[in-house]
Design a protein around this motif. Sequence first.
Motif, PDB file in Angstrom:
ATOM      1  N   PHE A 223       0.809  -1.216   0.000  1.00  0.00           N
ATOM      2  CA  PHE A 223       0.000   0.000   0.000  1.00  0.00           C
ATOM      3  C   PHE A 223       0.844   1.268   0.000  1.00  0.00           C
ATOM      4  CE2 PHE A 223      -2.943  -3.217   1.459  1.00  0.00           C
ATOM      5  CZ  PHE A 223      -4.111  -2.892   0.789  1.00  0.00           C
ATOM      6  N   GLY A 224       2.123   1.136   0.262  1.00  0.00           N
ATOM      7  CA  GLY A 224       3.002   2.300   0.207  1.00  0.00           C
ATOM      8  C   GLY A 224       3.089   3.046   1.515  1.00  0.00           C
ATOM      9  N   ASP A 225       2.985   4.378   1.435  1.00  0.00           N
ATOM     10  CA  ASP A 225       3.133   5.219   2.624  1.00  0.00           C
ATOM     11  C   ASP A 225       2.037   6.281   2.662  1.00  0.00           C
ATOM     12  OD1 ASP A 225       3.930   7.412   0.893  1.00  0.00           O
ATOM     13  OD2 ASP A 225       5.897   6.464   0.769  1.00  0.00           O
ATOM     14  N   ASP A 226       2.128   7.157   3.627  1.00  0.00           N
ATOM     15  CA  ASP A 226       1.156   8.244   3.782  1.00  0.00           C
ATOM     16  C   ASP A 226       1.779   9.597   3.456  1.00  0.00           C
ATOM     17  OD1 ASP A 226      -1.155   6.811   4.521  1.00  0.00           O
ATOM     18  OD2 ASP A 226      -0.455   6.619   6.580  1.00  0.00           O
ATOM     19  N   ASN A 227       2.538   9.643   2.386  1.00  0.00           N
ATOM     20  CA  ASN A 227       3.215  10.880   2.012  1.00  0.00           C
ATOM     21  C   ASN A 227       2.451  11.698   0.976  1.00  0.00           C
ATOM     22  OD1 ASN A 227       5.330  10.280   3.743  1.00  0.00           O
ATOM     23  ND2 ASN A 227       6.562   9.275   2.162  1.00  0.00           N
ATOM     24  N   GLY A 228       1.211  11.291   0.675  1.00  0.00           N
ATOM     25  CA  GLY A 228       0.412  12.026  -0.297  1.00  0.00           C
ATOM     26  C   GLY A 228      -0.253  13.245   0.306  1.00  0.00           C
ATOM     27  N   GLU A 229      -0.894  14.032  -0.559  1.00  0.00           N
ATOM     28  CA  GLU A 229      -1.535  15.269  -0.110  1.00  0.00           C
ATOM     29  C   GLU A 229      -2.864  15.024   0.599  1.00  0.00           C
ATOM     30  OE1 GLU A 229      -2.876  19.626  -2.002  1.00  0.00           O
ATOM     31  OE2 GLU A 229      -2.089  18.032  -3.299  1.00  0.00           O
ATOM     32  N   TRP A 230      -3.538  13.886   0.283  1.00  0.00           N
ATOM     33  CA  TRP A 230      -4.904  13.687   0.756  1.00  0.00           C
ATOM     34  C   TRP A 230      -5.005  12.487   1.699  1.00  0.00           C
ATOM     35  CZ3 TRP A 230      -6.942  18.018  -0.566  1.00  0.00           C
ATOM     36  CH2 TRP A 230      -6.556  18.644  -1.759  1.00  0.00           C
ATOM     37  N   VAL A 231      -4.075  12.349   2.601  1.00  0.00           N
ATOM     38  CA  VAL A 231      -4.058  11.204   3.512  1.00  0.00           C
ATOM     39  C   VAL A 231      -4.997  11.427   4.699  1.00  0.00           C
ATOM     40  CG1 VAL A 231      -1.717  10.598   2.838  1.00  0.00           C
ATOM     41  CG2 VAL A 231      -2.083  12.130   4.791  1.00  0.00           C
ATOM     42  N   ALA A 260      -1.618   5.224   1.944  1.00  0.00           N
ATOM     43  CA  ALA A 260      -1.631   3.842   2.426  1.00  0.00           C
ATOM     44  C   ALA A 260      -2.713   3.557   3.463  1.00  0.00           C
ATOM     45  CB  ALA A 260      -0.260   3.487   2.990  1.00  0.00           C
ATOM     46  N   THR A 261      -2.796   4.359   4.497  1.00  0.00           N
ATOM     47  CA  THR A 261      -3.734   4.063   5.591  1.00  0.00           C
ATOM     48  C   THR A 261      -5.178   4.063   5.096  1.00  0.00           C
ATOM     49  OG1 THR A 261      -2.214   5.004   7.229  1.00  0.00           O
ATOM     50  CG2 THR A 261      -4.527   4.782   7.857  1.00  0.00           C
ATOM     51  N   ASP A 262      -5.556   5.088   4.375  1.00  0.00           N
ATOM     52  CA  ASP A 262      -6.934   5.157   3.869  1.00  0.00           C
ATOM     53  C   ASP A 262      -7.247   3.970   2.958  1.00  0.00           C
ATOM     54  OD1 ASP A 262      -7.538   7.569   5.149  1.00  0.00           O
ATOM     55  OD2 ASP A 262      -6.840   8.780   3.466  1.00  0.00           O
ATOM     56  N   CYS A 263      -6.333   3.656   2.045  1.00  0.00           N
ATOM     57  CA  CYS A 263      -6.589   2.593   1.073  1.00  0.00           C
ATOM     58  C   CYS A 263      -6.550   1.209   1.718  1.00  0.00           C
ATOM     59  CB  CYS A 263      -5.578   2.664  -0.062  1.00  0.00           C
ATOM     60  SG  CYS A 263      -5.639   4.220  -0.997  1.00  0.00           S
ATOM     61  N   GLU A 264      -5.603   0.987   2.614  1.00  0.00           N
ATOM     62  CA  GLU A 264      -5.518  -0.318   3.274  1.00  0.00           C
ATOM     63  C   GLU A 264      -6.732  -0.571   4.154  1.00  0.00           C
ATOM     64  OE1 GLU A 264      -2.289  -3.067   5.714  1.00  0.00           O
ATOM     65  OE2 GLU A 264      -1.933  -0.906   5.483  1.00  0.00           O
ATOM     66  N   THR A 265      -7.172   0.479   4.848  1.00  0.00           N
ATOM     67  CA  THR A 265      -8.363   0.338   5.701  1.00  0.00           C
ATOM     68  C   THR A 265      -9.588  -0.015   4.875  1.00  0.00           C
ATOM     69  OG1 THR A 265      -7.475   1.941   7.287  1.00  0.00           O
ATOM     70  CG2 THR A 265      -9.846   1.529   7.351  1.00  0.00           C
TER      71      THR A 265
END
Length: 277
Positions: A223-231, A260-265
């Motif tokens: 899922f990657g990381d939470d470095n995006g603008e819309w996390v 990552a967090t939003d998508c994995e959840t």
Amino acid sequence: MMRILNLVSILAIVSAAPAMADDLIVDGINFGNDDGQWSNDGECDDPRFTGAGMTTTPLLSDDVLRDSSDCSAGYLAGTLTQIGVGTDGSIDFGDDNGEWVHDNECDDMRFMGPGMTSTPLLNDDIMHDASDCRNAFNEGLLSLVETVPAGPDLVIDGINFGNDDGQWSNDGECDDPRFTGAGMTTTPLLFDDLMHDASDCSAGYAAGTLTLIGIGADGSVDFGDDNGEWVHDSECDDMRFEGPGMTTTPLLNDDIMHDATDCETAFNAGLLTIAGQ
């Protein structure tokens, strides 16, 4: 009077003619050609569309399918959408607030077919002849103006490569942002090319120069990381996924593997699947 007759004649030709070989088709939408009077001026004059990329001058039925470059550019940039047509092809017929309602003829220039009126079509009637147009559409007497059905999807190893309906298909470079590797294009990647460059991407995949980003051969997901603008907004912005857990805002290549967090959840809750699988 002569202008009205000319409009009727032109519209009859547009409505009856099948898609031509040189028409520009993106996402199953036939943008037509640049034969209109106001083409290539940076503003879309085709009244089937709406958004910031539209002209501010009056819209005419003779510009339907006749401002291809301007309208497709706006569509790909996200500044234009089809009026009342969802991304899934669902149609909002609007209301019955037009002048020519309940006469068993559709006056909405978004449509074509034997259920249409034979009188001049006006921009003011778009989405304002709902009952007549809906009834004719449900009876098979209308279709959206030159919306082209997508061809059969290409599926290899359980990966749906989609079709070749993208603007940059068959150029030897993969433009589908789900992939990575030496076979990718070096130009900016757009959400509109997802699943729309099947031949190029499948060729790269078969040659071993392309793989799915963050998807293992066993289907495992990075899922990657939470470095995006819309996390951390409970909406997934990673265009590798699809489903009710996705954001409704435009998807950007920069957000792949960075929410990552939003998508994995959402994925673990069953609200997302890998796009095309």
